[in-house]
Design a protein around this motif. Structure first.
Motif, mmCIF file in Angstrom:
data_model
loop_
_atom_site.group_PDB
_atom_site.id
_atom_site.type_symbol
_atom_site.label_atom_id
_atom_site.label_comp_id
_atom_site.label_asym_id
_atom_site.label_seq_id
_atom_site.Cartn_x
_atom_site.Cartn_y
_atom_site.Cartn_z
ATOM 1 N N ALA A 72 -3.854 3.863 2.821
ATOM 2 C CA ALA A 72 -2.987 2.887 2.158
ATOM 3 C C ALA A 72 -2.161 3.551 1.061
ATOM 4 O O ALA A 72 -0.982 3.221 0.876
ATOM 5 C CB ALA A 72 -3.829 1.760 1.569
ATOM 6 N N ALA A 73 -2.734 4.495 0.338
ATOM 7 C CA ALA A 73 -1.986 5.199 -0.704
ATOM 8 C C ALA A 73 -0.841 6.001 -0.086
ATOM 9 O O ALA A 73 0.262 6.067 -0.653
ATOM 10 C CB ALA A 73 -2.915 6.112 -1.491
ATOM 11 N N PHE A 74 -1.054 6.622 1.062
ATOM 12 C CA PHE A 74 0.027 7.362 1.725
ATOM 13 C C PHE A 74 1.089 6.427 2.275
ATOM 14 O O PHE A 74 2.282 6.723 2.220
ATOM 15 C CB PHE A 74 -0.524 8.242 2.851
ATOM 16 N N VAL A 75 0.673 5.293 2.823
ATOM 17 C CA VAL A 75 1.640 4.351 3.401
ATOM 18 C C VAL A 75 2.471 3.692 2.306
ATOM 19 O O VAL A 75 3.689 3.548 2.443
ATOM 20 C CB VAL A 75 0.905 3.295 4.267
ATOM 21 N N ILE A 76 1.830 3.286 1.232
ATOM 22 C CA ILE A 76 2.542 2.605 0.144
ATOM 23 C C ILE A 76 3.458 3.585 -0.580
ATOM 24 O O ILE A 76 4.579 3.254 -0.942
ATOM 25 C CB ILE A 76 1.530 1.965 -0.837
ATOM 26 N N GLY A 77 2.966 4.759 -0.818
ATOM 27 C CA GLY A 77 3.795 5.775 -1.470
ATOM 28 C C GLY A 77 3.587 5.793 -2.970
ATOM 29 O O GLY A 77 3.102 4.828 -3.564
ATOM 30 N N ALA B 244 2.457 -0.433 -8.990
ATOM 31 C CA ALA B 244 2.699 -1.886 -8.967
ATOM 32 C C ALA B 244 1.615 -2.594 -8.160
ATOM 33 O O ALA B 244 1.098 -3.647 -8.575
ATOM 34 C CB ALA B 244 4.072 -2.178 -8.388
ATOM 35 N N TYR B 245 1.254 -2.008 -7.007
ATOM 36 C CA TYR B 245 0.201 -2.625 -6.194
ATOM 37 C C TYR B 245 -1.164 -2.531 -6.866
ATOM 38 O O TYR B 245 -1.983 -3.442 -6.748
ATOM 39 C CB TYR B 245 0.157 -1.988 -4.798
ATOM 40 N N ALA B 246 -1.417 -1.461 -7.571
ATOM 41 C CA ALA B 246 -2.682 -1.339 -8.315
ATOM 42 C C ALA B 246 -2.754 -2.389 -9.413
ATOM 43 O O ALA B 246 -3.818 -2.981 -9.649
ATOM 44 C CB ALA B 246 -2.820 0.068 -8.898
ATOM 45 N N ALA B 247 -1.638 -2.656 -10.085
ATOM 46 C CA ALA B 247 -1.609 -3.690 -11.123
ATOM 47 C C ALA B 247 -1.844 -5.067 -10.506
ATOM 48 O O ALA B 247 -2.570 -5.906 -11.076
ATOM 49 C CB ALA B 247 -0.281 -3.654 -11.861
ATOM 50 N N LYS B 248 -1.247 -5.320 -9.340
ATOM 51 C CA LYS B 248 -1.459 -6.607 -8.656
ATOM 52 C C LYS B 248 -2.915 -6.765 -8.236
ATOM 53 O O LYS B 248 -3.488 -7.850 -8.362
ATOM 54 C CB LYS B 248 -0.558 -6.718 -7.428
ATOM 55 N N LEU B 249 -3.529 -5.685 -7.748
ATOM 56 C CA LEU B 249 -4.935 -5.736 -7.359
ATOM 57 C C LEU B 249 -5.820 -6.012 -8.576
ATOM 58 O O LEU B 249 -6.751 -6.817 -8.505
ATOM 59 C CB LEU B 249 -5.353 -4.431 -6.675
#
Length: 120
Positions: free
Chosen positions: A16-21, A27-32
Protein backbone atom coordinates in the motif's frame (compact mmCIF):
# COMPACT_ATOMS: atom_id res chain seq x y z
CA UNK A 1 -9.03 -12.34 12.22
CA UNK A 2 -9.79 -13.71 8.74
CA UNK A 3 -6.49 -15.58 8.60
CA UNK A 4 -4.41 -12.39 8.62
CA UNK A 5 -1.16 -12.64 10.53
CA UNK A 6 1.25 -9.85 11.38
CA UNK A 7 3.51 -10.87 8.48
CA UNK A 8 0.66 -10.63 5.96
CA UNK A 9 -0.48 -7.28 7.34
CA UNK A 10 3.08 -5.95 7.07
CA UNK A 11 3.31 -7.06 3.43
CA UNK A 12 -0.06 -5.41 2.65
CA UNK A 13 1.15 -2.19 4.35
CA UNK A 14 4.39 -2.14 2.33
CA UNK A 15 2.49 -2.73 -0.94
CA UNK A 16 0.00 0.00 0.00
CA UNK A 17 2.87 2.40 0.72
CA UNK A 18 4.31 1.75 -2.76
CA UNK A 19 0.92 2.09 -4.46
CA UNK A 20 -0.05 5.28 -2.61
CA UNK A 21 3.35 6.84 -3.07
CA UNK A 22 5.43 9.16 -0.90
CA UNK A 23 3.41 12.26 -1.82
CA UNK A 24 0.03 11.04 -0.56
CA UNK A 25 1.26 8.75 2.23
CA UNK A 26 1.30 11.44 5.01
CA UNK A 27 -2.28 12.50 4.17
CA UNK A 28 -3.53 8.91 4.29
CA UNK A 29 -1.66 8.26 7.53
CA UNK A 30 -3.33 11.32 9.07
CA UNK A 31 -6.75 10.08 7.89
CA UNK A 32 -6.05 6.64 9.38
CA UNK A 33 -5.03 8.24 12.68
CA UNK A 34 -8.19 10.35 12.82
CA UNK A 35 -10.30 7.27 12.02
CA UNK A 36 -8.71 5.31 14.86
CA UNK A 37 -9.22 8.25 17.24
CA UNK A 38 -12.88 8.62 16.25
CA UNK A 39 -13.50 4.87 16.72
CA UNK A 40 -11.86 5.00 20.16
CA UNK A 41 -14.00 8.04 21.12
CA UNK A 42 -17.11 6.24 19.86
CA UNK A 43 -16.33 3.17 22.01
CA UNK A 44 -15.61 5.29 25.08
CA UNK A 45 -18.81 7.28 24.50
CA UNK A 46 -20.83 4.07 24.30
CA UNK A 47 -19.26 2.85 27.55
CA UNK A 48 -19.98 6.18 29.29
CA UNK A 49 -23.57 6.17 28.03
CA UNK A 50 -24.05 2.60 29.28
CA UNK A 51 -22.65 3.60 32.67
CA UNK A 52 -25.03 6.60 32.82
CA UNK A 53 -28.07 4.53 31.89
CA UNK A 54 -27.32 1.58 34.18
CA UNK A 55 -26.21 3.71 37.10
CA UNK A 56 -24.14 2.23 39.91
CA UNK A 57 -25.06 -1.31 38.85
CA UNK A 58 -22.70 -1.01 35.84
CA UNK A 59 -19.64 -1.62 38.01
CA UNK A 60 -21.29 -4.62 39.72
CA UNK A 61 -21.83 -6.56 36.47
CA UNK A 62 -19.48 -9.50 35.97
CA UNK A 63 -18.57 -8.92 32.30
CA UNK A 64 -16.44 -12.06 32.12
CA UNK A 65 -19.53 -14.14 32.89
CA UNK A 66 -21.33 -12.57 29.90
CA UNK A 67 -18.47 -13.25 27.49
CA UNK A 68 -19.81 -15.41 24.62
CA UNK A 69 -16.49 -17.26 24.47
CA UNK A 70 -17.35 -18.77 27.85
CA UNK A 71 -20.51 -20.37 26.38
CA UNK A 72 -20.48 -24.13 26.84
CA UNK A 73 -23.80 -25.72 25.83
CA UNK A 74 -23.00 -29.00 27.60
CA UNK A 75 -22.47 -27.18 30.92
CA UNK A 76 -25.66 -25.13 30.48
CA UNK A 77 -27.75 -28.23 29.74
CA UNK A 78 -26.17 -30.15 32.63
CA UNK A 79 -26.93 -27.30 35.05
CA UNK A 80 -30.50 -26.98 33.75
CA UNK A 81 -31.13 -30.69 34.19
CA UNK A 82 -29.69 -30.73 37.71
CA UNK A 83 -31.77 -27.72 38.79
CA UNK A 84 -35.11 -29.43 38.11
CA UNK A 85 -36.83 -30.77 41.17
CA UNK A 86 -37.90 -34.40 40.97
CA UNK A 87 -41.55 -34.95 40.07
CA UNK A 88 -43.91 -36.30 42.73
CA UNK A 89 -44.05 -40.10 42.79
CA UNK A 90 -47.72 -40.39 41.75
CA UNK A 91 -47.69 -37.71 39.06
CA UNK A 92 -45.88 -39.60 36.31
CA UNK A 93 -46.15 -43.32 35.91
CA UNK A 94 -43.05 -44.87 34.30
CA UNK A 95 -43.74 -46.99 31.22
CA UNK A 96 -42.99 -50.69 31.51
CA UNK A 97 -44.15 -51.62 28.01
CA UNK A 98 -44.31 -49.86 24.65
CA UNK A 99 -46.84 -47.14 23.95
CA UNK A 100 -48.30 -49.27 21.13
CA UNK A 101 -49.02 -52.12 23.51
CA UNK A 102 -50.50 -49.73 26.08
CA UNK A 103 -52.76 -48.16 23.48
CA UNK A 104 -54.62 -51.43 23.09
CA UNK A 105 -55.45 -51.58 26.81
CA UNK A 106 -58.44 -49.41 27.83
CA UNK A 107 -58.02 -47.00 30.75
CA UNK A 108 -60.15 -47.42 33.83
CA UNK A 109 -61.93 -44.48 35.42
CA UNK A 110 -59.45 -42.18 37.21
CA UNK A 111 -56.37 -43.92 35.77
CA UNK A 112 -53.38 -41.85 34.71
CA UNK A 113 -52.61 -42.15 30.98
CA UNK A 114 -49.21 -43.72 30.17
CA UNK A 115 -46.21 -41.44 29.84
CA UNK A 116 -43.17 -42.48 27.85
CA UNK A 117 -40.11 -40.93 29.51
CA UNK A 118 -37.81 -41.84 26.65
CA UNK A 119 -39.81 -40.01 23.98
CA UNK A 120 -39.90 -36.59 25.63
Amino acid sequence: MLGLTFDKLLIVAVIAAFVIGPERLPAYAAKLGSLVRSLRDFANGAKDRMRDEMGPEFDDVDWKKLDPRQYDPRRIIREALLEDAPAPAGAIKPVTQSAYAQRKMPLTAGAVPPFDTEST
